[in-house]
Design a protein around this motif. Sequence first.
Motif, PDB file in Angstrom:
ATOM      1  N   SER A 120      36.404  34.716  48.762  1.00  0.00           N
ATOM      2  CA  SER A 120      37.115  35.447  47.710  1.00  0.00           C
ATOM      3  C   SER A 120      36.907  36.947  47.849  1.00  0.00           C
ATOM      4  N   TYR A 121      35.691  37.352  48.211  1.00  0.00           N
ATOM      5  CA  TYR A 121      35.396  38.776  48.405  1.00  0.00           C
ATOM      6  C   TYR A 121      36.310  39.362  49.475  1.00  0.00           C
ATOM      7  N   TRP A 122      36.398  38.678  50.622  1.00  0.00           N
ATOM      8  CA  TRP A 122      37.230  39.190  51.718  1.00  0.00           C
ATOM      9  C   TRP A 122      38.714  39.048  51.415  1.00  0.00           C
ATOM     10  N   LEU A 123      39.044  38.107  50.535  1.00  0.00           N
ATOM     11  CA  LEU A 123      40.422  38.023  50.055  1.00  0.00           C
ATOM     12  C   LEU A 123      40.753  39.291  49.270  1.00  0.00           C
ATOM     13  N   GLY A 124      39.785  39.734  48.450  1.00  0.00           N
ATOM     14  CA  GLY A 124      39.961  40.977  47.704  1.00  0.00           C
ATOM     15  C   GLY A 124      40.111  42.173  48.620  1.00  0.00           C
ATOM     16  N   VAL A 125      39.317  42.212  49.676  1.00  0.00           N
ATOM     17  CA  VAL A 125      39.420  43.302  50.653  1.00  0.00           C
ATOM     18  C   VAL A 125      40.792  43.284  51.320  1.00  0.00           C
ATOM     19  N   SER A 126      41.260  42.083  51.677  1.00  0.00           N
ATOM     20  CA  SER A 126      42.563  41.953  52.340  1.00  0.00           C
ATOM     21  C   SER A 126      43.703  42.391  51.428  1.00  0.00           C
ATOM     22  N   ILE A 127      43.548  42.114  50.133  1.00  0.00           N
ATOM     23  CA  ILE A 127      44.576  42.485  49.165  1.00  0.00           C
ATOM     24  C   ILE A 127      44.826  43.994  49.172  1.00  0.00           C
ATOM     25  N   THR A 128      43.765  44.762  49.362  1.00  0.00           N
ATOM     26  CA  THR A 128      43.901  46.231  49.335  1.00  0.00           C
ATOM     27  C   THR A 128      44.745  46.743  50.503  1.00  0.00           C
ATOM     28  N   LYS A 129      44.941  45.906  51.527  1.00  0.00           N
ATOM     29  CA  LYS A 129      45.708  46.335  52.700  1.00  0.00           C
ATOM     30  C   LYS A 129      47.197  46.013  52.585  1.00  0.00           C
ATOM     31  N   ILE A 130      47.545  45.333  51.477  1.00  0.00           N
ATOM     32  CA  ILE A 130      48.960  45.002  51.236  1.00  0.00           C
ATOM     33  C   ILE A 130      49.365  45.690  49.933  1.00  0.00           C
ATOM     34  N   PRO A 131      49.974  46.855  49.996  1.00  0.00           N
ATOM     35  CA  PRO A 131      50.262  47.672  48.811  1.00  0.00           C
ATOM     36  C   PRO A 131      50.900  46.928  47.638  1.00  0.00           C
ATOM     37  N   ALA A 132      51.935  46.135  47.898  1.00  0.00           N
ATOM     38  CA  ALA A 132      52.639  45.443  46.812  1.00  0.00           C
ATOM     39  C   ALA A 132      51.719  44.433  46.116  1.00  0.00           C
ATOM     40  N   VAL A 133      50.979  43.659  46.917  1.00  0.00           N
ATOM     41  CA  VAL A 133      50.057  42.666  46.355  1.00  0.00           C
ATOM     42  C   VAL A 133      48.902  43.362  45.640  1.00  0.00           C
ATOM     43  N   HIS A 134      48.422  44.447  46.252  1.00  0.00           N
ATOM     44  CA  HIS A 134      47.322  45.213  45.666  1.00  0.00           C
ATOM     45  C   HIS A 134      47.699  45.720  44.279  1.00  0.00           C
ATOM     46  N   LYS A 135      48.896  46.260  44.161  1.00  0.00           N
ATOM     47  CA  LYS A 135      49.356  46.799  42.884  1.00  0.00           C
ATOM     48  C   LYS A 135      49.464  45.688  41.836  1.00  0.00           C
ATOM     49  N   ALA A 136      50.002  44.541  42.256  1.00  0.00           N
ATOM     50  CA  ALA A 136      50.158  43.415  41.331  1.00  0.00           C
ATOM     51  C   ALA A 136      48.798  42.903  40.850  1.00  0.00           C
ATOM     52  N   MET A 137      47.833  42.797  41.760  1.00  0.00           N
ATOM     53  CA  MET A 137      46.499  42.316  41.396  1.00  0.00           C
ATOM     54  C   MET A 137      45.754  43.339  40.543  1.00  0.00           C
ATOM     55  N   GLU A 138      45.992  44.615  40.818  1.00  0.00           N
ATOM     56  CA  GLU A 138      45.370  45.673  40.005  1.00  0.00           C
ATOM     57  C   GLU A 138      45.811  45.529  38.550  1.00  0.00           C
ATOM     58  N   LEU A 139      47.062  45.155  38.339  1.00  0.00           N
ATOM     59  CA  LEU A 139      47.577  44.978  36.978  1.00  0.00           C
ATOM     60  C   LEU A 139      47.050  43.684  36.355  1.00  0.00           C
ATOM     61  N   LYS A 140      47.083  42.614  37.150  1.00  0.00           N
ATOM     62  CA  LYS A 140      46.684  41.299  36.644  1.00  0.00           C
ATOM     63  C   LYS A 140      45.189  41.242  36.347  1.00  0.00           C
ATOM     64  N   MET A 141      44.385  41.918  37.160  1.00  0.00           N
ATOM     65  CA  MET A 141      42.930  41.872  37.011  1.00  0.00           C
ATOM     66  C   MET A 141      42.375  43.221  36.561  1.00  0.00           C
ATOM     67  N   ALA A 142      43.178  43.986  35.847  1.00  0.00           N
ATOM     68  CA  ALA A 142      42.800  45.358  35.474  1.00  0.00           C
ATOM     69  C   ALA A 142      41.431  45.421  34.787  1.00  0.00           C
ATOM     70  N   LYS A 143      41.222  44.560  33.796  1.00  0.00           N
ATOM     71  CA  LYS A 143      39.969  44.591  33.045  1.00  0.00           C
ATOM     72  C   LYS A 143      38.786  44.214  33.931  1.00  0.00           C
ATOM     73  N   HIS A 144      38.983  43.178  34.748  1.00  0.00           N
ATOM     74  CA  HIS A 144      37.902  42.713  35.624  1.00  0.00           C
ATOM     75  C   HIS A 144      37.535  43.787  36.646  1.00  0.00           C
ATOM     76  N   ILE A 145      38.538  44.422  37.226  1.00  0.00           N
ATOM     77  CA  ILE A 145      38.302  45.459  38.226  1.00  0.00           C
ATOM     78  C   ILE A 145      37.626  46.669  37.589  1.00  0.00           C
ATOM     79  N   LYS A 146      38.083  47.030  36.398  1.00  0.00           N
ATOM     80  CA  LYS A 146      37.492  48.159  35.677  1.00  0.00           C
ATOM     81  C   LYS A 146      36.010  47.906  35.409  1.00  0.00           C
ATOM     82  N   ASN A 147      35.693  46.704  34.940  1.00  0.00           N
ATOM     83  CA  ASN A 147      34.297  46.365  34.655  1.00  0.00           C
ATOM     84  C   ASN A 147      33.446  46.350  35.919  1.00  0.00           C
TER      85      ASN A 147
END
Length: 205
Positions: A120-147
Amino acid sequence: MKEKAKSKKKSRIRLLHQYYSYTGFYTFVWNSIKKAIIPIVLFVGALWAIDRYLLDIEDMLVTITETYAPLEVLSIFFLSESLLGLVPPELFIAWAGKSSSPILFLTLLATASYLGGIVSYWLGVSITKIPAVHKAMELKMAKHIKNTRKWGGFLIIVGALLPIPFAMTSIAAGIIRFPFSSYLIFGLLRFARFYLYALVIFEMV
């Protein structure tokens, strides 16, 4: 010199304490514990009710251990722990309790969960390399990422110990590029969670 070193250490601990107080970390942990109690109570109550009124839980678990190979069960659990923790680990802990070697299979489950977190950690790292997916996950997991940005390792510890999806915490850690070596160390507490829960679940089943 020693007194100065102690004083600096105390000052650092005091500053950390103030930081976590001001940012709401302690409140977050307390709320997480309170939320965790409800699923545990419901799970225990459901097990009791099913065992009393519907079917014999012990017989069901024995049937599962006789029907499915351990590798199949462990593989399903690993996939679940790698993909947002879709299946409650408590069910698999109960399965381990009725296996031929409870402690061995409990340890294998904890290892699968730990490795699933790494995936899951490396899945998160991979997500950052795909702009569209990264943006979507940033919105979906905004609170978790912020914390995770605010509390880092301490949030990983909470995710490893409490009954909240460890995969979510791990993905967030990967997205913010939390140091992988530190993640591996904090994630080891996942083993403690499985052994502690097994003390209760093994007695029930």
